[in-house]
Scaffold this motif. Structure first.
Motif, PDB file in Angstrom:
ATOM      1  N   GLU A  41     -49.359   5.672  -3.209  1.00  5.93           N
ATOM      2  CA  GLU A  41     -48.065   5.559  -4.115  1.00  5.93           C
ATOM      3  C   GLU A  41     -48.030   4.213  -3.888  1.00  5.93           C
ATOM      4  OE1 GLU A  41     -44.818   7.505  -3.608  1.00  5.93           O
ATOM      5  OE2 GLU A  41     -46.208   9.777  -3.429  1.00  5.93           O
ATOM      6  N   TYR A  42     -48.386   3.345  -5.015  1.00  7.78           N
ATOM      7  CA  TYR A  42     -48.428   1.737  -5.710  1.00  7.78           C
ATOM      8  C   TYR A  42     -48.773   1.167  -4.075  1.00  7.78           C
ATOM      9  CZ  TYR A  42     -43.979   3.410  -8.206  1.00  7.78           C
ATOM     10  OH  TYR A  42     -43.297   4.295  -9.119  1.00  7.78           O
ATOM     11  N   GLY A  43     -50.242   1.623  -4.005  1.00 10.52           N
ATOM     12  CA  GLY A  43     -50.631   1.286  -3.526  1.00 10.52           C
ATOM     13  C   GLY A  43     -50.518   1.176  -1.556  1.00 10.52           C
ATOM     14  N   ALA A  44     -50.280   2.102  -1.143  1.00 10.59           N
ATOM     15  CA  ALA A  44     -49.834   2.115   0.130  1.00 10.59           C
ATOM     16  C   ALA A  44     -49.175   3.918  -0.236  1.00 10.59           C
ATOM     17  CB  ALA A  44     -48.027   1.255   0.318  1.00 10.59           C
ATOM     18  N   PRO A  45     -49.804   4.198   1.409  1.00 10.90           N
ATOM     19  CA  PRO A  45     -49.788   5.465   1.626  1.00 10.90           C
ATOM     20  C   PRO A  45     -48.490   6.304   1.588  1.00 10.90           C
ATOM     21  CG  PRO A  45     -50.191   4.554   3.700  1.00 10.90           C
ATOM     22  CD  PRO A  45     -50.114   3.512   2.385  1.00 10.90           C
ATOM     23  N   ALA A  46     -48.097   7.296   0.995  1.00  9.33           N
ATOM     24  CA  ALA A  46     -46.730   8.323   1.052  1.00  9.33           C
ATOM     25  C   ALA A  46     -46.930   9.292   1.643  1.00  9.33           C
ATOM     26  CB  ALA A  46     -46.335   8.086   0.067  1.00  9.33           C
ATOM     27  N   PHE A  47     -46.272  10.268   2.127  1.00 11.31           N
ATOM     28  CA  PHE A  47     -45.938  11.538   2.692  1.00 11.31           C
ATOM     29  C   PHE A  47     -45.406  12.969   2.091  1.00 11.31           C
ATOM     30  CE2 PHE A  47     -47.648   8.119   6.090  1.00 11.31           C
ATOM     31  CZ  PHE A  47     -48.300   8.214   6.129  1.00 11.31           C
ATOM     32  N   HIS A  48     -45.750  13.572   2.173  1.00  9.63           N
ATOM     33  CA  HIS A  48     -44.625  15.222   1.212  1.00  9.63           C
ATOM     34  C   HIS A  48     -45.227  15.936   2.186  1.00  9.63           C
ATOM     35  CE1 HIS A  48     -44.175  11.676  -1.551  1.00  9.63           C
ATOM     36  NE2 HIS A  48     -45.481  11.229  -2.100  1.00  9.63           N
ATOM     37  N   ALA A  49     -43.693  16.446   2.384  1.00  4.24           N
ATOM     38  CA  ALA A  49     -44.077  17.388   3.187  1.00  4.24           C
ATOM     39  C   ALA A  49     -43.061  19.194   3.176  1.00  4.24           C
ATOM     40  CB  ALA A  49     -43.584  17.066   5.154  1.00  4.24           C
ATOM     41  N   GLY A  71     -25.053  16.660  -5.242  1.00  4.11           N
ATOM     42  CA  GLY A  71     -25.304  16.469  -4.027  1.00  4.11           C
ATOM     43  C   GLY A  71     -26.947  16.585  -4.260  1.00  4.11           C
ATOM     44  N   ALA A  72     -27.281  16.069  -5.613  1.00  4.88           N
ATOM     45  CA  ALA A  72     -28.350  16.095  -5.807  1.00  4.88           C
ATOM     46  C   ALA A  72     -29.097  14.928  -5.345  1.00  4.88           C
ATOM     47  CB  ALA A  72     -28.101  15.391  -7.713  1.00  4.88           C
ATOM     48  N   VAL A  73     -30.980  14.999  -5.416  1.00  6.59           N
ATOM     49  CA  VAL A  73     -31.432  14.155  -4.596  1.00  6.59           C
ATOM     50  C   VAL A  73     -31.529  12.840  -5.102  1.00  6.59           C
ATOM     51  CG1 VAL A  73     -34.051  13.878  -3.908  1.00  6.59           C
ATOM     52  CG2 VAL A  73     -33.072  16.169  -4.334  1.00  6.59           C
ATOM     53  N   HIS A  74     -31.621  11.770  -4.355  1.00  7.78           N
ATOM     54  CA  HIS A  74     -31.008  10.425  -4.722  1.00  7.78           C
ATOM     55  C   HIS A  74     -32.687   9.814  -3.678  1.00  7.78           C
ATOM     56  CE1 HIS A  74     -26.724  10.440  -5.635  1.00  7.78           C
ATOM     57  NE2 HIS A  74     -27.087  11.516  -4.701  1.00  7.78           N
ATOM     58  N   ARG A  75     -33.636   9.222  -4.834  1.00  7.97           N
ATOM     59  CA  ARG A  75     -34.446   8.997  -4.766  1.00  7.97           C
ATOM     60  C   ARG A  75     -34.582   6.849  -4.717  1.00  7.97           C
ATOM     61  NH1 ARG A  75     -40.342  10.205  -6.425  1.00  7.97           N
ATOM     62  NH2 ARG A  75     -41.722   8.198  -6.031  1.00  7.97           N
ATOM     63  N   ARG A  76     -34.942   6.242  -3.501  1.00 12.92           N
ATOM     64  CA  ARG A  76     -34.659   4.939  -3.297  1.00 12.92           C
ATOM     65  C   ARG A  76     -36.049   4.939  -4.505  1.00 12.92           C
ATOM     66  NH1 ARG A  76     -31.087   1.937  -1.484  1.00 12.92           N
ATOM     67  NH2 ARG A  76     -30.343   3.379   0.229  1.00 12.92           N
ATOM     68  N   ASP A  77     -36.151   4.006  -5.333  1.00 13.61           N
ATOM     69  CA  ASP A  77     -37.413   3.095  -5.699  1.00 13.61           C
ATOM     70  C   ASP A  77     -36.994   1.724  -5.417  1.00 13.61           C
ATOM     71  OD1 ASP A  77     -38.398   5.596  -5.709  1.00 13.61           O
ATOM     72  OD2 ASP A  77     -38.110   5.411  -7.793  1.00 13.61           O
ATOM     73  N   THR A  78     -38.549   0.927  -5.525  1.00 20.01           N
ATOM     74  CA  THR A  78     -38.238  -0.725  -5.556  1.00 20.01           C
ATOM     75  C   THR A  78     -39.376  -0.881  -6.675  1.00 20.01           C
ATOM     76  OG1 THR A  78     -37.622  -0.659  -3.467  1.00 20.01           O
ATOM     77  CG2 THR A  78     -38.805  -2.666  -4.411  1.00 20.01           C
ATOM     78  N   ALA A  79     -39.161  -1.828  -7.081  1.00 26.41           N
ATOM     79  CA  ALA A  79     -39.852  -2.112  -8.372  1.00 26.41           C
ATOM     80  C   ALA A  79     -41.527  -2.998  -7.786  1.00 26.41           C
ATOM     81  CB  ALA A  79     -39.299  -3.713  -9.493  1.00 26.41           C
ATOM     82  N   GLY A  80     -42.637  -3.021  -8.776  1.00 29.74           N
ATOM     83  CA  GLY A  80     -43.254  -3.101  -7.800  1.00 29.74           C
ATOM     84  C   GLY A  80     -43.909  -3.841  -7.747  1.00 29.74           C
TER      85      GLY A  80
END
Length: 903
Positions: free
Chosen positions: A154-162, A11-20
């Motif tokens: 983040e990486y030049g684009a807006p990201a939202f954390h809530a 159940g750990a958090v998974h984060r999907r990242d894409t290279a810059g």
């Protein structure tokens, strides 16, 4: 190169990242200096650091109690922690990669959510917001959440954390609190009393409906501003309430206030009175949260209590007073003091209803109304002044603000100077009549108050009833006194006073009989006896016809009277004089009458007739004797005249004899003087005899009367000098008249000799002559001592001294000659006999001055023969004034054209 972190089986958090972008860390780039090994080591080191940070962040997010969600620019979920799974029912595997709107946003808010994300992404600047929004669970249940969202680049684009936190319990608490507040607000608004509360800082927090109904609510109001905003006053209604003495302010300071009266004066509204109870609001640990005050509007209750008190006080005063006039000031004091007004007056209509007079006045102690009261009249005519206007108009008059009242009242400026601002005047009525006017004044603006007017109307009605009761008692007492006096008077007279009623059947029934009927009929008359029938049975037969006519007139309701003979039960015949006057009371006919026993008067009348006849006979006999006396006196005086003349002649011859001794010559002088006196007396007697017989005439011819008067004065001056008398002559230059110079000289000699004889030494005799202007005073009796003598012996008019000698003004206007002295005078009661023969005043007799009493009678006869008048009057300051008035023009022709008139 792309790398993704997904939830593992734990159940750990998974984060999907894409290279810059190309060339960013994590990518390979060949051909650069430094060598590939160095670059590879650097990249590995950076990746290791990033991995450590990611692990740390993942641990923080996983350990958070609140749900954490990350979104990319498109609103797609990139991070979804375990708390989010528990909160919304979606697993991380199900949530990551899906738009957030599909997972937790209610359908009705999704469009607004997408538009909000788009606007935030367009700004491309970091920001943070906190919102309360509605979320939906996987099972469709909606619940509120607290959303704390942060926008990052983040990486030049807006990201939202809530972070999202379920606030269902908070909403429940809030709803419960709102319900409690609504309940409390509704409860407070439903109360009939006002509730006012403030917080610890003194800001007004509670202002319930009862207060808003009577006073507008002012937002953000501080407790220190309440007194000024709502114009609060102390219990007297006049003294402004200080901010620190406001009950709420005192309660905020820790004081307990119970039942304190406060009066609020709001513009355009009637004053309201409140009973205020205030308490501080403290926590259990003693912390002050604020204060609360309960305001009970007692205006109507207080007014009713005041009105009852005033009415009771007025009732007691009027009940104890013997008259309204006596109680007027106390009544005004009770009303004004009870209503907390400055003062008042009561004006009462006079008995003739021509004016009103001030019967009562009261002013509050310590209140100086001198500027208004000083010089104010105590009697007013209809329409004069404010009270006169109330009386004339017959209606209540209210002055709200005297300064702005357009009506013109007398002493309005003085009232304003005294500080008076309002007043009310009410008429005190009794039916259609006004008995008085009640006036009340105060120093504050007062709006018309119907309740107060109703109270004052009741007070006025009470005063009216008291006045009417007093008048009724006075009339009753006066009637009782009058009846008693009437009965006392009737009891002391011999007349029989009676009242009878004529019934519809024609019978006469006695209603009232005085106690004197016995003297008329020989016995008392009872009330049930027909009085007319009784008299008819006892009237003398010779008078029955006249009596029947008398009764017929009375039954016809006509006044009548009769004198008739009545034979009493004691067989005595009496003459009875009956006077009767009918009167009607409704349909009943009453006869008021007086019956008098005039038997004695009839006897006296008969005796008087006998005595009168006897007196007439005696008068006739006396006149005959008087005529015989006059005839004898005429004969005697005529016979004496010649011997007296002979005596005087021989006395003159003897006086001429040179051989006479001194004693003989003295005797001769005495003989001559006494014979001359006898000669004068005989001449006067002869003149009187001729006057009575009409044998002496006056010859009226043109003369200068001023010369005649001047000669008479000159001839009497030696006699005046001998007595040291001032003989003053005030004569015109010329006074032509038609008169008998010899006879006028005789008149003047008589008047002058009397004036010199009866004036003591050192006195003054004034002789004046003037034309008669015709404006003579009203004719006075010769004996009238009040007649003004100044007009009779004053100096001649200046115009007369300058008269034209060629014009006979004297003949046109007549003449007035006065002889005034400062002598012993004549008693007022003796003026009527002054010109009678042989009459001498008592003052002359007391002074021992001798005289015959004939001179004035002769003088008056001569003046009247000239168609003139001779009068006497008392002189102002003492003495006597004789006035001779002679007519204008020549006398009418008589005796064949001769201008003479018999004496």
């Amino acid at each position: 190169m792309q790398s993704a972190q997904d939830h593992g089986d734990d159940g750990a958090v998974h984060r999907r990242d894409t290279a810059g972008p190309r060339g960013a860390p994590g990518g390979c780039e060949r051909g650069r200096p430094g060598g590939p090994v160095e670059r590879l080591i650097a990249l590995a080191r950076a990746a290791l650091v990033a991995h450590q940070e990611a692990l740390h962040a993942r641990a923080v997010v996983e350990g958070a109690h609140d749900a954490f969600v990350s979104l990319d620019t498109a609103g797609v979920v990139t991070t979804w922690n375990a708390a989010a799974e528990r909160l919304f029912g979606w697993s991380a595997a199900e949530a990551v990669g899906r738009p957030l709107t599909e997972l937790i946003i209610p359908s009705r808010f999704r469009r607004a959510h997408r538009e909000g994300l788009a606007r935030a992404g367009d700004r491309r600047t970091p920001s943070a917001r906190r919102l309360e929004v509605s979320a939906v669970h996987r099972d469709g249940r909606e619940f509120p959440v607290d959303l704390a969202i942060q926008t990052t680049i983040e990486y030049g684009a807006p990201a939202f954390h809530a972070f999202l936190h379920d606030i269902t319990d908070r909403y429940a608490d809030r709803s419960r609190l709102e319900q409690e507040q609504t309940f409390l607000r509704t409860l407070l608004d439903s109360l009939g009393v006002g509730v006012l509360a403030c917080d610890a800082d003194g800001r007004v927090a509670v202002f319930n409906q009862a207060l808003r109904h009577s006073r507008p609510h002012v937002p953000d109001l501080h407790v220190r501003d309440l007194a000024a905003v709502y114009r609060l006053h102390t219990a007297d209604g006049r003294t402004p309430l200080a901010a620190d003495r406001l009950p709420l302010a005192r309660a905020l300071a820790g004081e307990h206030v119970d039942g304190e009266h406060v009066v609020a004066h709001m513009p355009g509204r009637l004053p309201r009175r409140f009973s205020v109870t205030a308490r501080p609001i403290d926590t259990a640990d003693g912390r002050r949260l604020g204060a609360v005050a309960v305001l009970d509007d007692i205006t109507d209750r207080h007014k009713a209590e005041v009105l009852r008190t005033v009415q009771h006080a007025v009732s007691e005063i009027l009940a104890q007073a013997s008259s309204v006039e006596e109680a007027a000031s106390d009544v005004v004091a009770a009303i004004a003091e009870g209503l907390d007004w400055c003062g008042g007056e009561y004006w009462q209509v006079t008995s003739d209803r021509s004016a009103i007079v001030r019967a009562g006045l009261w002013t509050v102690p310590g209140r100086d109304l001198t500027a208004f009261l000083q010089g104010r009249p105590t009697r007013l005519l209809p329409g004069q002044g404010f009270c006169g206007m109330v009386w004339a108009g017959g209606d209540t008059m209210w002055i709200t603000d005297l300064a702005g009242d357009p009506r013109d009242f007398s002493r309005k400026e003085q009232a304003l100077q005294a500080g008076l601002r309002a007043g009310v005047g009410l008429p005190v009525r009794s039916g259609r009549h006004i008995l008085g006017v009640l006036l009340l004044v105060t120093d504050t603006v007062q709006q018309p108050d119907r309740d107060l007017i109703a109270l004052l109307d009741g007070v006025c009605a009470h005063i009216s009833r008291c006045t009417e009761r007093q008048r009724a008692e006075e009339l009753s007492a006066a009637l009782t006194v009058s009846r008693r006096q009437f009965e006392q008077v009737v009891a002391h007279i011999n007349d029989n006073v009676w009242t009878a009623e004529i019934t519809p059947e024609g019978e006469t029934r006695s209603v009232y009989q005085s106690q004197n009927a016995t003297a008329l009929f020989g016995r008392a008359i009872s009330d049930d006896i027909d009085l007319a029938d009784l008299i008819a049975r006892h009237v003398h037969p010779d008078d029955r016809t006249a009596y029947d006519a008398f009764v017929a007139r009375l039954r016809a309701a006509q006044p009548a009277e009769i004198e008739c003979r009545v034979v009493g039960v004691d067989d005595r015949t009496r003459w009875i004089w009956i006077r009767a006057l009918p009167r009607r009371e409704g349909r009943r006919l009453f006869i008021d009458g007086i019956s008098s026993d005039v038997t004695e008067r009839r006897r006296l009348a008969t005796e008087r007739e006998r005595l009168l006849l006897q007196e007439q006979r005696q008068v006739k006999r006396l006149r005959q004797l008087d005529a015989m006396k006059d005839e004898l006196m005429a004969v005697v005086t005529h016979e004496l005249r010649n011997p007296i003349g002979a005596i005087r002649g021989y006395a003159e011859l003897l006086a001429d004899d040179p051989d006479l001794t001194d004693a003989q010559r003295t005797f001769t002088d005495v003989i001559d003087r006494k014979s001359a006196h006898l000669q004068s007396l005989v001449d006067d007697l002869l003149d009187l005899a001729r006057l009575d017989a009409g044998h002496v005439t006056v010859e009226r011819r043109p003369i200068d009367l001023d010369q005649v008067v001047r000669q008479a004065v000159d001839e009497h001056r030696p006699a005046a000098d001998a007595k040291r008398l001032a003989l003053v002559a005030d004569l015109p230059v010329r006074l032509p008249m038609h008169a008998d110079a010899l006879r006028m000289r005789q008149v003047l000699d008589n008047l002058l000799s009397n004036a010199l004889k009866y004036t003591p030494d050192g006195g003054t005799v004034t002789v004046a002559a003037r034309r008669d202007s015709g404006d003579r005073p009203a004719a006075a009796h010769p004996a009238d001592p009040t007649a003004d003598p100044t007009a009779e012996h004053g100096a001649a008019h200046p115009a007369e001294h300058g008269a034209d000698h060629g014009t006979d003004h004297g003949a046109e206007h007549g003449a007035v000659v006065t002889v005034a002295d400062t002598g012993i005078g004549i008693p007022a009661e003796e003026y009527g006999q002054l010109f009678s023969r042989f009459f001498r005043a008592s003052t002359a007799q007391d002074a021992g001055i001798k005289g015959t009493g004939l001179g004035l009678a002769i003088a008056r006869a001569i003046v009247e023969a000239h168609d003139g008048t001779l009068t006497a009057a008392a002189r102002a300051g003492g003495g006597t004034v004789f006035t001779v008035r002679l007519p204008a023009g020549p006398p009418p022709l008589r005796d064949g054209g001769r201008g003479g008139r018999g004496l």
